[in-house]
Scaffold this active site. Sequence first.
Site, PDB file in Angstrom:
ATOM      1  CD  GLU A 167      -4.912  12.151  13.274  1.00  0.00           C
ATOM      2  OE1 GLU A 167      -4.738  12.226  11.476  1.00  0.00           O
ATOM      3  OE2 GLU A 167      -5.727  13.075  13.832  1.00  0.00           O
ATOM      4  CB  SER A 198      -0.684  -0.016   0.710  1.00  0.00           C
ATOM      5  OG  SER A 198      -1.702   1.100   1.370  1.00  0.00           O
TER       6      SER A 198
END
Lengths: 617, 617
Positions: free
Chosen positions: B367, B121
């Site tokens: 985050e 990813s």
Amino acid sequence: MPVQISSRVPALRNAATRLRIDSVRSTSEAASGHPTSCCSAADIVAALFFAEMRYDPRDPKNPDNDRFVLSKGHAAPILYAAWAEAGIISRDDILNLRKLDSDLEGHPTPRLPWVDVATGSLGQGICAAVGIALNARRIGSEYRTYALLGDGETAEGSVWEAAHVGAHASLDNLCGITDVNALGQAGPTQWQHDMDAYAARWRAFGWHPIVVDGHDMPAILDALDEARRTKGRPTMILARTMKGKGISFIEGKNGWHGKPLKKGEEMQRALDELEKQFVKEEEPAPAPEPPRSKSRPLPPPAAADKPSYKLGDTIATREAYGDAIAKLGARDSRVVALDADVKNSTFSDKFEQRVGPDRFVQSYIAEQVMIGAAMGLAARGAIPFPSTFAAFLSRAYDFVRMAAISNLNIKMAGSHAGVSIGEDGPSQMALEDLAIMRAQPNIAVLYPCDAVSTERLVDQMALHQGPMYMRTSRPKTPVIYGPDETFEIGGLKVLRESADDTATVIGAGITLFEALKAYDQLKAKGISVRVIDLYSLQPIDAATLVRCAKATKGRMITVEDHYAAGGIGDAVAGAVAPAGFAVQRLAVREIPRSGKPDELVDHYGISARHIVQAVQG
Amino acid sequence: MPVQISSRVPALRNAATRLRIDSVRSTSEAASGHPTSCCSAADIVAALFFAEMRYDPRDPKNPDNDRFVLSKGHAAPILYAAWAEAGIISRDDILNLRKLDSDLEGHPTPRLPWVDVATGSLGQGICAAVGIALNARRIGSEYRTYALLGDGETAEGSVWEAAHVGAHASLDNLCGITDVNALGQAGPTQWQHDMDAYAARWRAFGWHPIVVDGHDMPAILDALDEARRTKGRPTMILARTMKGKGISFIEGKNGWHGKPLKKGEEMQRALDELEKQFVKEEEPAPAPEPPRSKSRPLPPPAAADKPSYKLGDTIATREAYGDAIAKLGARDSRVVALDADVKNSTFSDKFEQRVGPDRFVQSYIAEQVMIGAAMGLAARGAIPFPSTFAAFLSRAYDFVRMAAISNLNIKMAGSHAGVSIGEDGPSQMALEDLAIMRAQPNIAVLYPCDAVSTERLVDQMALHQGPMYMRTSRPKTPVIYGPDETFEIGGLKVLRESADDTATVIGAGITLFEALKAYDQLKAKGISVRVIDLYSLQPIDAATLVRCAKATKGRMITVEDHYAAGGIGDAVAGAVAPAGFAVQRLAVREIPRSGKPDELVDHYGISARHIVQAVQG
């Protein structure tokens, strides 16, 4: 123009002071909220709403209104205060901030007609603003889009995804303003008041940066004017501000984030200080000027024709999806497709080829801005179909969450679901997409097994309002439905049914074919089962499932190319639980590996063989 | 040093050619994979593995080995080829690429001992590399960390989150290399070969950018040397390359992404061309030099003491979490806390205050890099506790997914769960966090209701290997467990039990107290119910739940401050389904609004009143 602007300055200063006063009053009344984050932005907001932006305050849905996105959503009270100042809501209303029976929530949501997208998860509003700016091109409008960011939120990577797409698309109708008050929630922001650091970043990403004193009204007006005159790229105004500006005892002080002033003496002291800041030339805020253009009328959508697939053709649902959105886009000018550099795998390139590049948005490998821009487009009347590998929609899941909160008309599609993609391995396999989409109560979740149902369901997605998700598959599957078969959101198909059925087997996508294989094998052994194609997981046809459960002595077996939690098994179980039925689930129960598709489907326990065992078990 | 380097150049060139050959061979054999993305990176990888990096090829777990992260995970074959060249695996092994019985998967995973984090990813590896570089400081090692990125992946916002944290932490032990081959999957990348555009971005983000020809071996070696000598900030080497380099008929051509050369004539033609590229001075690749330092021994963790809370104290579990990680961190040097600018809300600031800033990582409002850095830290022996509002962990969900695929020892915590946070509204409420965490089959999901169980479970999180998530609450709740009570991952507590129980009511977190209130109200009416604190949702104590279901005539009622899909209801339903029981669920079933906590808990149907109704129903 400069003369005209300077004559407005006293009135705008007074408007800013009233915005500060109202932000203090509403948050003190609510005993929660962010007055200091409002006060830093007050001069910017006053300049935007009462000098720069062109809109009709009586007509929130006017497609040519300039748009404002409060990316720093926690400053909601100043947005509500600006509406009060503009006469959109009453000044008394703002004292209902954060109450259960008021739409003036802690962070803005589109329950309010002037709000396009819910904000409050930082770094998202600027992505939506990109989509809103793109929409102006779609409808041929000259409206401009403004987004107000906090400095802290520019640490979010999504902001830089928006930066790169905004620059790549040359969005000179987009203007960001960063309220650089240098204080985050827990302490100083990373770059504090280093305005050069901000400017260098935006310049490097292809934007026109302008640094101003965010409390100097003429400077703000000049910057907005410069932004409007800047062609070929978006502008980011970097406004140096003080958190809590105007209230001496909290201005620029750490420890005042998200803290209202205590009603009574503390609040009154702040209000007294603010009242003294009104300049002598008292006058009302200037009325906004009307929209600058009238967008062109667009042709009404044409009716859908029938799918042209023949029974037995084999085609992957991902490819049928590409064909379907291309057909849809050709007959409906509201439809926009968005891609994150996988258009030749999801087949959204068929849309680009047929409809052309104007309604095809390429975000490159940046899924957050793809979904964020789709949110902005949806908010302005487009019907966006963003698609990528289903696994990579997880990259934008916080955007999906906010799209659900916004109840936006966004139509997501994820390809390459499950272990059946084969050799690429787990990083490319979506095995939790159904779970994360179903987790949002208002997202419709569709999972067609063949080309006809894919095309029909794509048409349904465009017809019905609300956020939706379609899961498509990589392997080719045979067409099992005729061209007249209809499908609806919330429906299912009972494909095999007899009075002797001993179990109901429920599949979708590639496992539907495993279920049909199992049916044949069991039939050969004299065992009859019911087979259901559960193409709509949410909403779900609970009545038919319960009817089948009753007919098959409560034996319900689900089979899915997905992890055990949150997918087909849980959807069916939740639907039949009120009738007292339980569900046996075949699903992928561990992190899978690379391998051949059929090999993996069998290895992870979701092939026909396992269904036969479960039925006989 | 320059003399030494230049003498190695012919051998390194030959190594690069062998890497290309092996990448072609393995992908042709697998009939899938990305040979062109390997060929562009071959010279860089050869320089890294056989001149720059210092490591012991016989000892993958040596803590002082230099680290390599293949952020562009689809180039896995060249990584495997480098290992073959280094003698780590056999050259025959690489022909097992992408087979089900081989660990040489399509994208690298930590099933392989040299891989720290699964990649595939895009935009994640550089975030993990930040964590790996931070870990060198924790253990006092001079190892360096290298991350190889694709140019396409730098469109991902997470890359710029890594950039800002890497610069802020002055990680001069971190060196990124971007393989700028200018071609993405579906076409040219956004900035193609505009090397200045790349350099400007990295410079603006505080890195030292170096532009080189990525096929010029001496230039690559010089750049790596310059990176090593650069102090105070990380370096990004921007290598201008050609996709498919070395194979004339695919070099720099679009349409060759993820396409192997056909076994037979096509492959052979490529191999013939590559074979001709060996330079005359044939010699083996230089052996890597050993690690440059020996990290300092760290003190062993001390034993946990008992919680010091008293029964009836009221304290929010989020605050107890802060206290617990602070105590844990003080006695175990492996523990690191990470924050995304909400430390004063999650109470991770207690860790920072007690343990000090060295093991406290501040990512600001970003985050993805918070979780990504935690992944890198976990891969190198730290026990990272990243925390933020549970709602905002959804921002990093693709990282959570990859952490699960990597089976990393990462301990996530999310505060402010559910409607019980009150006035801030839905954008700040996590109502899907249990669903998205449970969706990953190997993530343990914990949800304590009081301070004692919070502290005990934090200790358990550190004791047991694997990815875990703890959900904490904003409201204060009373301490109901004594200091000697023990808790385990996979456990639950039956708090009320009698032979006359007519239903089993299962809550966790704040709804456990609603269940206890309902118990009292029902008791007053002469109705007896069983009450369970389901503090561990995954793994789950199915045996006890089934025992209770049997004892209470199959009546199971769950109540949760979470949406209906994927949370407590589904967890319990999945556990008791094999025994044939169904579950009645009380959960939040629509997008909520702002309001007072108690008001919302009641309004959305999860208060004691609703439990009483359900039991009597």
